[in-house]
Motif scaffolding. Structure first.
Motif, PDB file in Angstrom:
ATOM      1  N   LEU A  12      35.977 -11.021 -29.860  1.00 24.77           N
ATOM      2  CA  LEU A  12      35.670 -11.439 -28.489  1.00 24.77           C
ATOM      3  C   LEU A  12      35.346 -10.213 -27.652  1.00 24.77           C
ATOM      4  O   LEU A  12      36.089  -9.234 -27.663  1.00 24.77           O
ATOM      5  CB  LEU A  12      36.858 -12.189 -27.878  1.00 24.77           C
ATOM      6  N   VAL A  13      34.252 -10.284 -26.930  1.00 25.40           N
ATOM      7  CA  VAL A  13      33.877  -9.235 -25.989  1.00 25.40           C
ATOM      8  C   VAL A  13      33.878  -9.845 -24.592  1.00 25.40           C
ATOM      9  O   VAL A  13      33.311 -10.919 -24.371  1.00 25.40           O
ATOM     10  CB  VAL A  13      32.488  -8.653 -26.317  1.00 25.40           C
ATOM     11  N   ASN A  14      34.512  -9.165 -23.666  1.00 25.91           N
ATOM     12  CA  ASN A  14      34.614  -9.657 -22.294  1.00 25.91           C
ATOM     13  C   ASN A  14      33.607  -8.947 -21.394  1.00 25.91           C
ATOM     14  O   ASN A  14      33.355  -7.751 -21.547  1.00 25.91           O
ATOM     15  CB  ASN A  14      36.033  -9.426 -21.762  1.00 25.91           C
ATOM     16  N   PHE A  15      33.065  -9.690 -20.441  1.00 25.98           N
ATOM     17  CA  PHE A  15      32.082  -9.164 -19.506  1.00 25.98           C
ATOM     18  C   PHE A  15      32.551  -9.434 -18.077  1.00 25.98           C
ATOM     19  O   PHE A  15      33.166 -10.466 -17.808  1.00 25.98           O
ATOM     20  CB  PHE A  15      30.716  -9.813 -19.727  1.00 25.98           C
ATOM     21  N   THR A  16      32.229  -8.505 -17.186  1.00 27.86           N
ATOM     22  CA  THR A  16      32.543  -8.667 -15.765  1.00 27.86           C
ATOM     23  C   THR A  16      31.247  -8.592 -14.973  1.00 27.86           C
ATOM     24  O   THR A  16      30.485  -7.627 -15.109  1.00 27.86           O
ATOM     25  CB  THR A  16      33.499  -7.564 -15.285  1.00 27.86           C
ATOM     26  N   LEU A  17      30.985  -9.603 -14.172  1.00 27.71           N
ATOM     27  CA  LEU A  17      29.741  -9.660 -13.411  1.00 27.71           C
ATOM     28  C   LEU A  17      29.696  -8.553 -12.359  1.00 27.71           C
ATOM     29  O   LEU A  17      30.611  -8.422 -11.546  1.00 27.71           O
ATOM     30  CB  LEU A  17      29.609 -11.025 -12.730  1.00 27.71           C
ATOM     31  N   LYS A  18      28.645  -7.748 -12.392  1.00 30.80           N
ATOM     32  CA  LYS A  18      28.426  -6.715 -11.389  1.00 30.80           C
ATOM     33  C   LYS A  18      27.528  -7.224 -10.272  1.00 30.80           C
ATOM     34  O   LYS A  18      27.750  -6.941  -9.101  1.00 30.80           O
ATOM     35  CB  LYS A  18      27.792  -5.477 -12.040  1.00 30.80           C
ATOM     36  N   SER A  19      26.481  -7.974 -10.664  1.00 27.60           N
ATOM     37  CA  SER A  19      25.571  -8.502  -9.642  1.00 27.60           C
ATOM     38  C   SER A  19      24.730  -9.617 -10.246  1.00 27.60           C
ATOM     39  O   SER A  19      24.496  -9.662 -11.457  1.00 27.60           O
ATOM     40  CB  SER A  19      24.657  -7.405  -9.088  1.00 27.60           C
ATOM     41  N   ALA A  20      24.316 -10.546  -9.379  1.00 24.99           N
ATOM     42  CA  ALA A  20      23.385 -11.613  -9.743  1.00 24.99           C
ATOM     43  C   ALA A  20      22.346 -11.683  -8.635  1.00 24.99           C
ATOM     44  O   ALA A  20      22.655 -12.094  -7.516  1.00 24.99           O
ATOM     45  CB  ALA A  20      24.107 -12.938  -9.909  1.00 24.99           C
ATOM     46  N   THR A  21      21.122 -11.256  -8.950  1.00 20.90           N
ATOM     47  CA  THR A  21      20.089 -11.120  -7.929  1.00 20.90           C
ATOM     48  C   THR A  21      18.965 -12.114  -8.185  1.00 20.90           C
ATOM     49  O   THR A  21      18.237 -11.993  -9.178  1.00 20.90           O
ATOM     50  CB  THR A  21      19.511  -9.697  -7.935  1.00 20.90           C
ATOM     51  N   PRO A  22      18.804 -13.133  -7.325  1.00 24.99           N
ATOM     52  CA  PRO A  22      17.684 -14.057  -7.499  1.00 24.99           C
ATOM     53  C   PRO A  22      16.380 -13.410  -7.044  1.00 24.99           C
ATOM     54  O   PRO A  22      16.327 -12.744  -6.011  1.00 24.99           O
ATOM     55  CB  PRO A  22      18.063 -15.238  -6.600  1.00 24.99           C
ATOM     56  N   VAL A  23      15.343 -13.581  -7.848  1.00 27.20           N
ATOM     57  CA  VAL A  23      14.005 -13.091  -7.512  1.00 27.20           C
ATOM     58  C   VAL A  23      13.032 -14.218  -7.854  1.00 27.20           C
ATOM     59  O   VAL A  23      12.679 -14.413  -9.023  1.00 27.20           O
ATOM     60  CB  VAL A  23      13.639 -11.814  -8.296  1.00 27.20           C
ATOM     61  N   GLY A  24      12.631 -14.975  -6.835  1.00 25.50           N
ATOM     62  CA  GLY A  24      11.791 -16.141  -7.089  1.00 25.50           C
ATOM     63  C   GLY A  24      12.549 -17.133  -7.952  1.00 25.50           C
ATOM     64  O   GLY A  24      13.684 -17.523  -7.647  1.00 25.50           O
ATOM     65  N   ASP A  25      11.947 -17.540  -9.071  1.00 25.27           N
ATOM     66  CA  ASP A  25      12.584 -18.509  -9.965  1.00 25.27           C
ATOM     67  C   ASP A  25      13.446 -17.862 -11.042  1.00 25.27           C
ATOM     68  O   ASP A  25      14.025 -18.572 -11.875  1.00 25.27           O
ATOM     69  CB  ASP A  25      11.511 -19.359 -10.650  1.00 25.27           C
TER      70      ASP A  25
END
Length: 232
Positions: free
Chosen positions: A208-221
């Motif tokens: 299992l590898v764990n990830f932590t969200l740094k950013s979520a940037t919407p650009v158009g669709d």
């Protein structure tokens, strides 16, 4: 990486509406001055990804009677500020030049081999003035490869760009500190294409590898996702 909404990294979904916007976002972030990963001294991909995009499955012109080359690595002084590192354990890629072009980016080719690569192939690379490092006996020693490349070319940042097996291999060995994904707003019906991370049958299914969200940037669709990685 660019990726379809169902996690694929190869396929006709690249023809989806507004896929071009996702491609432009990916290229700017990864390669252009002022992008998120500038300066990026080089990027690294596997043999199949290289064949699909740059060498197009051409056979190397080998001289099987070539004199034995010296043992160890072969390093040529760089002629461009960026490198393309190709993982090619057995020495199969048919390069025609020691440089490649990707959009507006010019990069110097470097091969990562194992001891399975033939003398004829290493002689071929030397004739092309293509640097190579040896990392592993029968299979790739990824930590050794990164260590050798970092020291030989004075690197501070390398971008890993597929395929799925290579991505997973580096992730599970703790060799990546971030995953950057540009989602293409499309899905195709091919069930056989590789995913972003593609474990081998020999891999531990409980890994299992764990990830932590740094950013979520919407650009158009599309959406650009950045995750930090924790192997603990």
């Amino acid at each position: 990486m660019t990726m379809s909404l169902n996690g694929k990294i190869v396929g006709k979904y690249h023809q989806a509406k507004n896929a071009g916007d996702a491609g432009e976002l990916f290229y700017h972030a990864a390669f252009e001055p002022g992008g998120a990963f500038d300066p990026n001294e080089g990027w690294l991909s596997g043999r199949k990804t290289t064949d699909d995009n740059f060498t197009f499955y051409k056979q190397p012109d080998l001289d099987k009677t070539a004199a034995r080359v010296p043992d160890g690595d072969f390093i040529v002084p760089n002629t461009h500020p960026k490198y393309y590192f190709s993982i090619d354990p057995h020495g199969r890629l048919g390069w025609e030049s020691n440089q490649l072009h990707y959009n507006d980016t010019t990069a110097t080719v470097v091969e990562v081999l194992t001891n399975q690569a033939s003398n004829a192939y290493k002689a071929f690379l030397r004739q092309k003035q293509i640097s190579y490092v040896i990392a592993g006996d029968k299979i790739l020693d990824a930590p050794l490869a990164i260590s050798k490349l970092t020291k030989a070319f004075n690197l501070h940042r390398i971008m890993l760009g597929g395929g799925g097996v290579l991505n997973w291999s580096f992730i599970k060995q703790g060799l990546c500190d971030e995953v950057s994904i540009v989602l293409i707003p499309g899905v195709d019906g091919d069930s056989q294409t590789p995913a972003l991370f593609q474990p081998l049958p020999t891999d531990d299914p409980d890994k299992l590898v764990n990830f932590t969200l740094k950013s979520a940037t919407p650009v158009g669709d599309t959406v650009w996702l950045r995750y930090s990685i924790s192997n603990s």
